[in-house]
Design an enzyme around this catalytic site. Structure first.
Site, short mmCIF file in Angstrom:
data_model
loop_
_atom_site.label_atom_id
_atom_site.label_comp_id
_atom_site.label_asym_id
_atom_site.label_seq_id
_atom_site.Cartn_x
_atom_site.Cartn_y
_atom_site.Cartn_z
N LYS A 88 0.60 -0.86 0.24
CA LYS A 88 -0.30 0.35 -0.47
C LYS A 88 0.75 1.52 -0.10
O LYS A 88 1.78 1.54 0.85
CB LYS A 88 -0.83 0.07 1.27
CG LYS A 88 -1.95 0.30 1.59
CD LYS A 88 -3.00 0.34 2.50
CE LYS A 88 -4.17 0.70 2.02
NZ LYS A 88 -4.97 0.77 3.39
C1 E4P Z 1 -8.37 0.89 3.13
O1 E4P Z 1 -7.41 0.09 2.53
C2 E4P Z 1 -8.26 1.70 4.72
O2 E4P Z 1 -7.06 1.09 4.92
C3 E4P Z 1 -9.41 2.81 4.84
O3 E4P Z 1 -11.05 2.15 4.36
C4 E4P Z 1 -9.80 3.66 5.81
O4 E4P Z 1 -10.68 4.02 6.28
P1 E4P Z 1 -11.02 5.10 7.60
O5 E4P Z 1 -11.03 6.55 6.39
O6 E4P Z 1 -11.73 4.58 7.92
O7 E4P Z 1 -10.19 5.16 8.28
#
Ligand code: E4P
Length: 197
Positions: A88
């Protein structure tokens, strides 16, 4: 018209939750981030490896560097943990450079923290395997997050990009419905949202 298989990912690093959902045969992958992993007991690499072994599909593990060289070095280490690891990479300029380098090296990537169609276009051009528009955070800021997903899908369709769209930052089951209606490749959700489904 059926365009591709629907894929559901869990957005968690909790082994018990992943195992429970995987036993139902409906989990295709997992997304994690440093915050999610910090909530669990155990070493980072062990947690990621165990998740990979349970799901046997793409498991996103995030870099923490903010420069391209650092991201690439981290990515090379992460990719060695398991074949299922997807690295990522944050949507910043250095991240786009890293996406390009990692594409050349054959390391799969998930470009995260995407908040605009142009960012998604850059990620795909640079060679991202997956792109993650953060729809819940857009909704939180007074936008319609799903509009972004529809724009990104239209752009990718127009130009034949193979980058798959992961609808991320999902807050509730209606987001999952909307993602399905949009034809997005993947939706990633917390275990809480999964249970509500
Ligand atoms: C996706 O890969 C992320 O980990 C996640 O959806 C982040 O979302 P949040 O807005 O709840 O931090």
């Amino acid at each position: 018209m059926r365009r591709h298989d629907v894929k559901l990912f869990l957005d968690t690093a909790n082994i018990q939750h992943i195992r429970e959902a995987a036993e139902m045969g409906v989990v295709d992958g997992v997304t994690t981030n440093p915050t999610l992993i910090s909530r669990e007991d155990g070493e980072f690499e062990d947690i990621v490896r165990e998740i990979c072994e349970i799901v046997g599909g793409p498991v996103s593990a995030e870099v923490v560097s903010t420069d391209a060289d650092g991201m690439v070095q981290e990515a090379e280490k992460l990719a060695k943990i398991h074949d299922c690891v997807v690295v990522k990479i944050p949507m910043i300029k250095e991240g786009v450079k890293a996406l390009h380098i990692l594409k050349e090296k054959g390391i799969p990537t998930n470009c995260t923290l995407v908040f605009s169609a142009n960012q998604a276009l850059l990620a795909a051009k640079a060679g991202a395997t997956f792109v993650s528009p953060f729809i819940g955070r857009l909704d939180d800021a007074g936008h319609v997050g799903m509009d972004l997903v529809r724009e990104v899908l239209a752009i990718y369709e127009n130009y034949g990009f193979e980058t798959e769209v992961i609808v991320a930052s999902v807050r509730h089951p209606l987001h999952v419905v909307e993602a399905g209606v949009s034809g997005a490749h993947i939706t990633t959700m917390s275990y809480a949202v999964f249970e509500k489904m």
